[in-house]
Design a protein around this motif. Sequence first.
Motif, mmCIF file in Angstrom:
data_model
loop_
_atom_site.group_PDB
_atom_site.id
_atom_site.type_symbol
_atom_site.label_atom_id
_atom_site.label_comp_id
_atom_site.label_asym_id
_atom_site.label_seq_id
_atom_site.Cartn_x
_atom_site.Cartn_y
_atom_site.Cartn_z
ATOM 1 N N ALA A 113 11.990 -0.029 -24.362
ATOM 2 C CA ALA A 113 11.058 -1.108 -24.032
ATOM 3 C C ALA A 113 11.304 -1.627 -22.622
ATOM 4 C CB ALA A 113 11.183 -2.241 -25.051
ATOM 5 N N ARG A 114 12.560 -1.727 -22.264
ATOM 6 C CA ARG A 114 12.927 -2.237 -20.935
ATOM 7 C C ARG A 114 12.340 -1.373 -19.834
ATOM 8 N NH1 ARG A 114 14.205 -6.992 -18.640
ATOM 9 N NH2 ARG A 114 15.375 -6.671 -16.725
ATOM 10 N N LYS A 115 12.340 -0.091 -20.032
ATOM 11 C CA LYS A 115 11.785 0.844 -19.044
ATOM 12 C C LYS A 115 10.344 0.471 -18.698
ATOM 13 C CE LYS A 115 10.034 5.593 -18.840
ATOM 14 N NZ LYS A 115 9.969 6.899 -19.568
ATOM 15 N N TYR A 116 9.530 0.245 -19.716
ATOM 16 C CA TYR A 116 8.114 -0.031 -19.456
ATOM 17 C C TYR A 116 7.896 -1.421 -18.889
ATOM 18 C CZ TYR A 116 7.067 4.414 -21.602
ATOM 19 O OH TYR A 116 7.017 5.761 -21.871
ATOM 20 N N ILE A 122 10.034 -13.771 -20.937
ATOM 21 C CA ILE A 122 10.757 -12.636 -21.519
ATOM 22 C C ILE A 122 11.785 -12.013 -20.582
ATOM 23 C CG2 ILE A 122 8.789 -12.102 -23.009
ATOM 24 C CD1 ILE A 122 8.207 -9.678 -21.256
ATOM 25 N N ASP A 123 11.856 -12.496 -19.326
ATOM 26 C CA ASP A 123 12.748 -11.796 -18.383
ATOM 27 C C ASP A 123 13.490 -12.747 -17.457
ATOM 28 O OD1 ASP A 123 13.893 -9.434 -17.421
ATOM 29 O OD2 ASP A 123 12.441 -9.266 -15.790
ATOM 30 N N SER A 124 13.841 -13.927 -17.924
ATOM 31 C CA SER A 124 14.637 -14.832 -17.098
ATOM 32 C C SER A 124 16.118 -14.469 -17.205
ATOM 33 C CB SER A 124 14.436 -16.282 -17.546
ATOM 34 O OG SER A 124 13.152 -16.753 -17.201
ATOM 35 N N GLY A 145 14.651 -22.807 -24.144
ATOM 36 C CA GLY A 145 14.412 -22.491 -22.742
ATOM 37 C C GLY A 145 14.319 -20.993 -22.516
ATOM 38 N N TYR A 146 13.673 -20.621 -21.415
ATOM 39 C CA TYR A 146 13.500 -19.205 -21.116
ATOM 40 C C TYR A 146 14.843 -18.475 -20.981
ATOM 41 C CZ TYR A 146 8.552 -20.175 -20.105
ATOM 42 O OH TYR A 146 7.227 -20.526 -20.190
ATOM 43 N N GLY A 147 15.886 -19.192 -20.576
ATOM 44 C CA GLY A 147 17.200 -18.581 -20.433
ATOM 45 C C GLY A 147 17.864 -18.221 -21.745
ATOM 46 N N LEU A 148 17.182 -18.506 -22.862
ATOM 47 C CA LEU A 148 17.705 -18.193 -24.191
ATOM 48 C C LEU A 148 16.863 -17.148 -24.907
ATOM 49 C CD1 LEU A 148 18.402 -21.834 -25.477
ATOM 50 C CD2 LEU A 148 19.935 -20.320 -24.232
ATOM 51 N N LEU A 149 15.865 -16.614 -24.207
ATOM 52 C CA LEU A 149 14.866 -15.758 -24.846
ATOM 53 C C LEU A 149 14.783 -14.394 -24.163
ATOM 54 C CD1 LEU A 149 11.996 -18.402 -25.211
ATOM 55 C CD2 LEU A 149 13.578 -17.644 -26.986
ATOM 56 N N GLY A 150 13.910 -13.571 -24.702
ATOM 57 C CA GLY A 150 13.512 -12.362 -24.018
ATOM 58 C C GLY A 150 14.535 -11.235 -24.034
ATOM 59 N N PHE A 151 14.323 -10.319 -23.095
ATOM 60 C CA PHE A 151 15.140 -9.110 -23.027
ATOM 61 C C PHE A 151 16.630 -9.411 -22.948
ATOM 62 C CE2 PHE A 151 11.198 -6.908 -21.741
ATOM 63 C CZ PHE A 151 11.330 -5.740 -22.480
ATOM 64 N N HIS A 152 17.001 -10.420 -22.170
ATOM 65 C CA HIS A 152 18.421 -10.598 -21.895
ATOM 66 C C HIS A 152 19.174 -11.272 -23.031
ATOM 67 C CE1 HIS A 152 17.756 -8.771 -18.119
ATOM 68 N NE2 HIS A 152 16.859 -9.681 -17.774
ATOM 69 N N ALA A 153 18.478 -12.073 -23.841
ATOM 70 C CA ALA A 153 19.111 -12.615 -25.041
ATOM 71 C C ALA A 153 19.378 -11.495 -26.043
ATOM 72 C CB ALA A 153 18.245 -13.702 -25.659
ATOM 73 N N VAL A 154 18.393 -10.623 -26.226
ATOM 74 C CA VAL A 154 18.578 -9.480 -27.126
ATOM 75 C C VAL A 154 19.658 -8.550 -26.581
ATOM 76 C CG1 VAL A 154 17.460 -7.470 -28.173
ATOM 77 C CG2 VAL A 154 16.200 -9.632 -27.973
ATOM 78 N N GLU A 155 19.618 -8.320 -25.272
ATOM 79 C CA GLU A 155 20.622 -7.463 -24.626
ATOM 80 C C GLU A 155 22.032 -7.977 -24.897
ATOM 81 O OE1 GLU A 155 21.826 -6.086 -20.061
ATOM 82 O OE2 GLU A 155 20.709 -7.943 -20.429
ATOM 83 N N TYR A 165 19.254 -14.652 -34.988
ATOM 84 C CA TYR A 165 18.743 -15.075 -33.681
ATOM 85 C C TYR A 165 18.142 -13.882 -32.942
ATOM 86 C CZ TYR A 165 18.575 -17.682 -29.273
ATOM 87 O OH TYR A 165 18.158 -18.313 -28.137
ATOM 88 N N CYS A 166 18.847 -12.767 -32.946
ATOM 89 C CA CYS A 166 18.378 -11.569 -32.247
ATOM 90 C C CYS A 166 17.032 -11.110 -32.783
ATOM 91 C CB CYS A 166 19.420 -10.465 -32.405
ATOM 92 S SG CYS A 166 19.047 -8.936 -31.521
ATOM 93 N N ALA A 167 16.865 -11.096 -34.095
ATOM 94 C CA ALA A 167 15.602 -10.650 -34.692
ATOM 95 C C ALA A 167 14.458 -11.583 -34.329
ATOM 96 C CB ALA A 167 15.756 -10.543 -36.207
ATOM 97 N N ALA A 168 14.710 -12.888 -34.340
ATOM 98 C CA ALA A 168 13.655 -13.855 -34.013
ATOM 99 C C ALA A 168 13.230 -13.729 -32.551
ATOM 100 C CB ALA A 168 14.139 -15.271 -34.301
ATOM 101 N N VAL A 169 14.197 -13.568 -31.660
ATOM 102 C CA VAL A 169 13.877 -13.422 -30.237
ATOM 103 C C VAL A 169 13.151 -12.101 -29.993
ATOM 104 C CG1 VAL A 169 14.851 -13.163 -27.923
ATOM 105 C CG2 VAL A 169 15.714 -14.943 -29.446
ATOM 106 N N ALA A 170 13.563 -11.041 -30.690
ATOM 107 C CA ALA A 170 12.880 -9.752 -30.550
ATOM 108 C C ALA A 170 11.442 -9.840 -31.052
ATOM 109 C CB ALA A 170 13.645 -8.674 -31.312
ATOM 110 N N GLU A 171 11.213 -10.639 -32.087
ATOM 111 C CA GLU A 171 9.848 -10.843 -32.582
ATOM 112 C C GLU A 171 8.998 -11.550 -31.528
ATOM 113 O OE1 GLU A 171 7.630 -12.654 -36.545
ATOM 114 O OE2 GLU A 171 9.503 -13.567 -35.860
ATOM 115 N N ASP A 172 9.545 -12.582 -30.928
ATOM 116 C CA ASP A 172 8.842 -13.297 -29.869
ATOM 117 C C ASP A 172 8.568 -12.381 -28.680
ATOM 118 O OD1 ASP A 172 7.963 -15.790 -28.404
ATOM 119 O OD2 ASP A 172 9.713 -15.287 -27.189
ATOM 120 N N LEU A 173 9.553 -11.560 -28.324
ATOM 121 C CA LEU A 173 9.373 -10.594 -27.235
ATOM 122 C C LEU A 173 8.239 -9.631 -27.562
ATOM 123 C CD1 LEU A 173 10.358 -9.152 -24.624
ATOM 124 C CD2 LEU A 173 12.035 -7.966 -26.036
#
Length: 393
Positions: free
Chosen positions: A91-94, A115-117, A152-162, A195-203
């Motif tokens: 997903a990150r690639k695209y 999703i990318d902060s 906050g955005y700093g708790l979400l998106g690709f980097h939280a899942v990462e 937490y990871c699953a919920a953030v991935a759902e939002d992503l």
Amino acid sequence: MKKLNLLFYFFIVGAVMLGFSSCDDDDDGITDEGLDVDKTEVISRCVNNVIVSTYKNLADESVILYDACFTLKSSLTQDNIDAACAAWIAARKYWEQSEAFLYGAASDYNIDPHIDSWPLDKSQLDLALNNETLISNMDEEGCNFDGFSTLGYGLLGFHAVEYMLFRDGAPRDVDGGTDSDGNTYEALSQTELIYCAAVAEDLRNQCIRLEASWAGIDNIGPVKQTILTDAELEPSMDYGEAMETAGESGNVLYKTQIAAYVQILQGAADISDEVGNTKITDPVSSGDVLDVESWYSWNSIDDFANNMRSVQYVYLGNTSSTAVDASVSAYVKSLDETLDNAIQTAIATAIIEIESMPAPFRNYLTESASSSAKAACNAVMDKLEEAITLIQE
């Protein structure tokens, strides 16, 4: 794409358009050039073969990522961690290959920062993970409860899942371990998995919204449509249609076809600037690993290279390294063949220089390791800005 009554359509979505960058300050609403069939084909190819195609791939991979994280939440095994990590990378690639077109929906709906902060706000994340009410709501409702929007955005998106999935550029050990900085980490807790699953759902939801915003919501399939409806994220306009109909009467986003060309080139120049002067330069200047994008997964260099491929694709009119006849490249070539050759060479060189940087980037935050890549990105930006000036003359 199915055409609508554009005059009425753009009137209805006027509020959204205030946040969208127009490349023409003339406000008479009338095109100042006749519509050119060749220019229409160039714009249509860029929209459908690059932007929509990339966002579809991103949305599809984000669905897979969410499913993998949900499975991991139900069953913590090494195989499931590995699968979730592979899905994150796909997903990150695209996403990174979409950053030459952060205008439109990604900007207007704040999807890019959503999703990318980075860097990850680790201290606030720890507080969130210790908030029993928050985690309970995530467990029961995923991201579909009112309190989720307060994160906050700093708790979400690709980097939280990462952060949940990776350590030292590899899938996190199911039993825990010690990373290369000497920090001990425990096995993934159930709280982290929730937490990871919920953030991935939002992503996933945000990525589907990007696809729908450019392809048209009727063109994304019933499952994705239902996801957006349930999340109340239906886009309020069709950005792909807006760009494809550049120059038509009533189109106040792109009053001329050249305005669409400028938008495409400016988006490419902007990400070239960001890669060279922010993503590479900032962590080198600070020497702080926390300033590095994607440092838990050690995916930074791939991120940067895919950003420049995004530039390459919108310029060449397809997702390859060779220009098609109907492309912005071909148009620039018709005006100045030397400049077109210089742009193509600069982009290819930037990709090579980035991929030649010592890896992982987070371990080599030095001028000697990064200066060539930075200079190459700046060369792309400079040449694209020359092209913008040229086509506006």
